[in-house]
Design an enzyme around this catalytic site. Structure first.
Site, PDB file in Angstrom:
ATOM      1  N   ASP A 133       1.434   6.179   5.669  1.00  0.00           N
ATOM      2  CA  ASP A 133       0.473   5.230   5.099  1.00  0.00           C
ATOM      3  C   ASP A 133       0.991   4.578   3.801  1.00  0.00           C
ATOM      4  O   ASP A 133       0.266   3.839   3.147  1.00  0.00           O
ATOM      5  CB  ASP A 133      -0.867   5.950   4.857  1.00  0.00           C
ATOM      6  CG  ASP A 133      -2.069   5.028   4.995  1.00  0.00           C
ATOM      7  OD1 ASP A 133      -1.929   3.944   5.583  1.00  0.00           O
ATOM      8  OD2 ASP A 133      -3.156   5.402   4.507  1.00  0.00           O
ATOM      9  N   GLU A 187      -9.635   3.775   1.944  1.00  0.00           N
ATOM     10  CA  GLU A 187      -9.059   3.943   0.603  1.00  0.00           C
ATOM     11  C   GLU A 187      -7.995   2.905   0.273  1.00  0.00           C
ATOM     12  O   GLU A 187      -7.768   2.598  -0.895  1.00  0.00           O
ATOM     13  CB  GLU A 187      -8.452   5.352   0.474  1.00  0.00           C
ATOM     14  CG  GLU A 187      -7.009   5.519   1.003  1.00  0.00           C
ATOM     15  CD  GLU A 187      -6.862   5.242   2.480  1.00  0.00           C
ATOM     16  OE1 GLU A 187      -7.871   5.337   3.198  1.00  0.00           O
ATOM     17  OE2 GLU A 187      -5.741   4.920   2.924  1.00  0.00           O
ATOM     18  N   ARG A 243      -7.881  -0.353   0.749  1.00  0.00           N
ATOM     19  CA  ARG A 243      -8.419  -1.548   0.087  1.00  0.00           C
ATOM     20  C   ARG A 243      -8.812  -1.248  -1.354  1.00  0.00           C
ATOM     21  O   ARG A 243      -8.833  -2.147  -2.187  1.00  0.00           O
ATOM     22  CB  ARG A 243      -9.588  -2.110   0.909  1.00  0.00           C
ATOM     23  CG  ARG A 243     -10.780  -1.201   0.983  1.00  0.00           C
ATOM     24  CD  ARG A 243     -11.697  -1.545   2.138  1.00  0.00           C
ATOM     25  NE  ARG A 243     -11.129  -1.145   3.429  1.00  0.00           N
ATOM     26  CZ  ARG A 243     -11.695  -1.384   4.610  1.00  0.00           C
ATOM     27  NH1 ARG A 243     -12.847  -2.029   4.677  1.00  0.00           N
ATOM     28  NH2 ARG A 243     -11.118  -0.983   5.737  1.00  0.00           N
ATOM     29  N   LYS A 286     -10.394  12.631   8.303  1.00  0.00           N
ATOM     30  CA  LYS A 286      -9.961  12.205   9.633  1.00  0.00           C
ATOM     31  C   LYS A 286      -9.897  13.407  10.556  1.00  0.00           C
ATOM     32  O   LYS A 286      -9.703  14.529  10.099  1.00  0.00           O
ATOM     33  CB  LYS A 286      -8.552  11.595   9.548  1.00  0.00           C
ATOM     34  CG  LYS A 286      -8.484  10.236   8.898  1.00  0.00           C
ATOM     35  CD  LYS A 286      -7.033   9.730   8.934  1.00  0.00           C
ATOM     36  CE  LYS A 286      -6.881   8.407   8.222  1.00  0.00           C
ATOM     37  NZ  LYS A 286      -7.551   7.279   8.863  1.00  0.00           N
ATOM     38  N   ASP A 333      -2.802  10.058   3.920  1.00  0.00           N
ATOM     39  CA  ASP A 333      -4.202   9.660   4.069  1.00  0.00           C
ATOM     40  C   ASP A 333      -4.937  10.668   4.948  1.00  0.00           C
ATOM     41  O   ASP A 333      -4.921  10.575   6.172  1.00  0.00           O
ATOM     42  CB  ASP A 333      -4.281   8.251   4.688  1.00  0.00           C
ATOM     43  CG  ASP A 333      -5.720   7.758   4.807  1.00  0.00           C
ATOM     44  OD1 ASP A 333      -6.629   8.415   4.235  1.00  0.00           O
ATOM     45  OD2 ASP A 333      -5.931   6.713   5.458  1.00  0.00           O
ATOM     46  N   LYS A 342       0.849  -1.206   0.000  1.00  0.00           N
ATOM     47  CA  LYS A 342       0.000   0.000   0.000  1.00  0.00           C
ATOM     48  C   LYS A 342       0.879   1.249   0.000  1.00  0.00           C
ATOM     49  O   LYS A 342       1.751   1.407   0.859  1.00  0.00           O
ATOM     50  CB  LYS A 342      -0.921  -0.012   1.232  1.00  0.00           C
ATOM     51  CG  LYS A 342      -1.722   1.283   1.430  1.00  0.00           C
ATOM     52  CD  LYS A 342      -2.680   1.199   2.629  1.00  0.00           C
ATOM     53  CE  LYS A 342      -3.367   2.533   2.903  1.00  0.00           C
ATOM     54  NZ  LYS A 342      -4.293   2.490   4.066  1.00  0.00           N
ATOM     55  N   ASP A 397     -12.365   7.085   3.596  1.00  0.00           N
ATOM     56  CA  ASP A 397     -11.190   6.795   4.415  1.00  0.00           C
ATOM     57  C   ASP A 397     -10.807   5.306   4.347  1.00  0.00           C
ATOM     58  O   ASP A 397      -9.734   4.926   4.799  1.00  0.00           O
ATOM     59  CB  ASP A 397     -11.472   7.216   5.860  1.00  0.00           C
ATOM     60  CG  ASP A 397     -10.203   7.336   6.693  1.00  0.00           C
ATOM     61  OD1 ASP A 397      -9.100   7.302   6.096  1.00  0.00           O
ATOM     62  OD2 ASP A 397     -10.314   7.467   7.923  1.00  0.00           O
TER      63      ASP A 397
HETATM   64  N1  BES Z   1      -4.496   4.263   6.886  1.00  0.00           N
HETATM   65  C1  BES Z   1      -5.646   3.977   7.646  1.00  0.00           C
HETATM   66  C2  BES Z   1      -5.401   2.913   8.724  1.00  0.00           C
HETATM   67  C3  BES Z   1      -4.442   3.306   9.810  1.00  0.00           C
HETATM   68  C4  BES Z   1      -4.896   3.901  10.969  1.00  0.00           C
HETATM   69  C5  BES Z   1      -3.094   3.050   9.688  1.00  0.00           C
HETATM   70  C6  BES Z   1      -4.012   4.249  11.968  1.00  0.00           C
HETATM   71  C7  BES Z   1      -2.197   3.385  10.694  1.00  0.00           C
HETATM   72  C8  BES Z   1      -2.654   3.990  11.834  1.00  0.00           C
HETATM   73  C9  BES Z   1      -6.767   3.461   6.737  1.00  0.00           C
HETATM   74  O1  BES Z   1      -6.782   3.988   5.457  1.00  0.00           O
HETATM   75  C10 BES Z   1      -8.048   3.855   7.364  1.00  0.00           C
HETATM   76  O2  BES Z   1      -8.340   5.017   7.418  1.00  0.00           O
HETATM   77  N2  BES Z   1      -8.819   2.866   7.806  1.00  0.00           N
HETATM   78  C11 BES Z   1     -10.081   3.089   8.392  1.00  0.00           C
HETATM   79  C12 BES Z   1     -11.067   2.146   7.760  1.00  0.00           C
HETATM   80  C13 BES Z   1     -12.496   2.457   8.082  1.00  0.00           C
HETATM   81  C14 BES Z   1     -12.919   3.760   7.489  1.00  0.00           C
HETATM   82  C15 BES Z   1     -13.350   1.324   7.525  1.00  0.00           C
HETATM   83  C16 BES Z   1      -9.939   2.833   9.882  1.00  0.00           C
HETATM   84  O3  BES Z   1      -9.194   1.928  10.263  1.00  0.00           O
HETATM   85  O4  BES Z   1     -10.538   3.554  10.655  1.00  0.00           O
HETATM   86 ZN    ZN Z   2      -4.988   4.604   4.739  1.00  0.00          ZN
HETATM   87 MN    MN Z   3      -7.868   5.820   5.354  1.00  0.00          MN
END
Ligand code: BES
Ligand code: ZN
Ligand code: MN
Length: 499
Positions: free
Chosen positions: A290, A351, A353, A279, A272, A267, A349
């Site tokens: 990220d 994104e 996947r 966020k 992000d 990834k 968010d």
């Molecule tokens: N990049 C984030 C996940 C992340 C969070 C990595 C904290 C490292 C530290 C990912 O893109 C994300 O935002 N995931 C969301 C998914 C949700 C919206 C289904 C999450 O984990 O909240």
């Molecule tokens: Zn992310």
């Molecule tokens: Mn995200």
């Protein structure tokens, strides 16, 4: 840091510091530690007697030799309990010793090969771990900082071994360790670079430089080419940013007799923000990291190109910035991935996947198998496992066991989360084939359930959200990017080349 292996008695070595060790509970030091103790007139044994040296983990005692030895100082490093001792102990201890000696301005240090004697480790593996620990423990990201004029650092590390017969193995291990540690440091550098520097274009440039340096094939697909291939999910994420997306492909050809190649996908979200599903401040603060999975894949390929295992490996890094803007993707939008599946966007968010859906589809189309993806994918994985290990999910537990074995050898721990069919319910959409986010439950699992819709053949997903970036240093891992995954992927490629 320069690393040399020498045969001889550490007692005779001239250095700013020599490093010896002690297991917890040992009253009378033996081996090299015993020899140093005798040369110092029994001061180590005395300190043990007084309870000042216990041999515990994290315990480092620096003693000035006052002319009794050619070396200026002796550092006695605690190795902890003998039955808990491992290669990872060696990495952590060496990192901590180096940082301690760096603080007293040592520039040239010499160390015994911890664990190669009483510890029962293979000398080659122990030497590799020492070098990894030293290089990675001293790592710092300071290119944007003004350096203090009197700041010094350890410039030379001597590995000292008494038995000449062991030196070739130690030499080999130390060379391996240096390549692996330097590649891991390169991954850390990429991760630690701010997002205003490390854009998708800069990631692609970095990959090209790596390819030129080590002899890999590098192809970078542009947005128009991705559009022609139907990568609507990746392009949906990219459309809110001013930064053009790049699909980076690095190919290592180690087996011309075969058309098969293993695929490593990382990834590469260079920042992000969450997009329109923005966020909040705390959640956004470290989101320059990220792209850690992508950095690990690029760094791993650089090592594979140097170690030259007999197999083909292709690394794929979708590099994209996730930003909100007038052109950004909205919740409720429906995008279509390269494999034809439609996706309802619940959260912009989720994104990672989406870009992986197209990168994995592309990998499948290229015939790559087996597949491993590395991604800072979910906060839910951090909730489940903390920062201690990565989460792994798979459609093939036999292949997973090979990935986990490779991780174990690198000291990069992983824990499996389930892929039960019931979880699939959570990402069923009323209006599209899938939705990109479930409810608040089982977030790391639903993310993997989403990804599995885009793969064919054996596949392992490694969620490194909790392990790619640390707030506090821990042994050979420092605060900031850890470079997790680099050494695991290299070990895996070598293991796959053996079968
Ligand atoms: N990049 C984030 C996940 C992340 C969070 C990595 C904290 C490292 C530290 C990912 O893109 C994300 O935002 N995931 C969301 C998914 C949700 C919206 C289904 C999450 O984990 O909240
Ligand atoms: Zn992310
Ligand atoms: Mn995200």
């Amino acid at each position: 840091m320069e690393i040399k292996v020498v045969t001889g008695d550490i007692v005779r070595i001239e250095a700013d510091a020599i490093v010896v060790n002690l297991f917890e509970g040992v009253k009378q030091p033996g081996g090299a530690t015993g020899a140093v103790d005798r040369a110092l007139g029994g001061v180590i044994a005395q300190l043990i007697e007084k309870g000042e040296i216990k041999g515990k983990l994290h315990e480092i005692t620096v003693i000035h030799t006052q002319g009794k030895l050619p070396a200026l100082r002796v550092a006695v490093a605690g190795l902890g309990k003998e039955k808990e001792f491992s290669l990872n102990t060696v990495r952590d201890v060496m990192a901590e010793v180096c940082r301690a000696l760096n603080c007293v301005n040592a520039q040239q240090i010499a160390s015994v090969v911890h664990g190669a004697g009483a510890g029962g480790l293979q000398p080659e593996k122990a030497a590799q771990a020492i070098v990894e620990g030293a290089v990675l423990g001293l790592y710092s990201f300071d290119k944007y900082k003004k350096r203090e004029p009197d700041e010094t650092e350890i410039k030379e590390l001597l590995l000292v071994e008494l038995t000449p017969g062991l030196c070739p193995a130690i030499e080999k291990g130390s060379r391996r360790g240096k390549v692996l540690a330097e590649a891991t440091a390169m991954a850390r550098d990429m991760v630690n670079e701010p997002a205003n520097y490390m854009t998708p274009s800069r990631m692609a440039e970095k990959a090209k430089t790596v390819a030129d340096t080590y002899g890999l094939e590098c192809t970078v697909l542009e947005a128009e080419q991705m559009r022609a291939m139907g990568m609507g999910a990746l392009l949906g994420v990219a459309q809110g940013s001013q930064q053009p997306p790049k699909l980076i492909i690095l190919a290592y050809k180690g087996d011309e007799s075969s058309k098969k190649a293993v695929g490593f996908v990382g990834k590469g979200i260079t920042f992000d923000s969450g997009g329109i599903s923005l966020k909040e401040q705390d959640g956004m603060k470290d989101m320059k990291t990220d792209m850690s999975g992508g950095a690990a894949v690029i760094a791993a390929l650089s090592v594979i190109a140097q170690f030259k295992p007999r197999l083909n490996v292709t690394g794929i890094v979708p590099a994209v910035e996730n930003m909100p803007s007038g052109s950004a993707m909205r919740p409720g939008d429906i995008v279509k991935a390269m494999n034809g599946k439609s996706v309802e966007i619940i959260s912009t968010d989720a994104e990672g996947r989406l870009i992986l859906a197209d990168a994995l589809s592309y990998a499948v189309k290229q015939g790559l198998s087996p597949l491993v993806d590395l991604a800072t994918l979910t906060g839910a994985c951090i909730v489940a496992l903390g920062h201690v290990c990565s989460g792994v999910l798979t459609n093939d537990r036999e292949f997973l066991s090979r990935v986990m074995t490779a991780g174990e050898a690198a000291g990069e721990r992983m824990w499996e989360l389930p892929m039960f069919e019931e979880y699939k319910e959570l990402i069923k959409s009323d209006v599209a084939d899938l939705k990109n986010s479930g409810n608040r439950t089982a977030g790391a699992i639903t993310a993997a359930q989403f990804l599995v819709e885009f793969v064919e053949g054996p596949w392992v997903h490694v969620d490194i959200a909790g392990t790619a970036n640390l707030e506090k240093e821990k042994g050979y891992l420092i605060s900031g990017g850890t470079g997790v995954g680099v050494r695991t992927l290299v070990n895996l490629a070598e293991a796959l080349a053996q079968t």
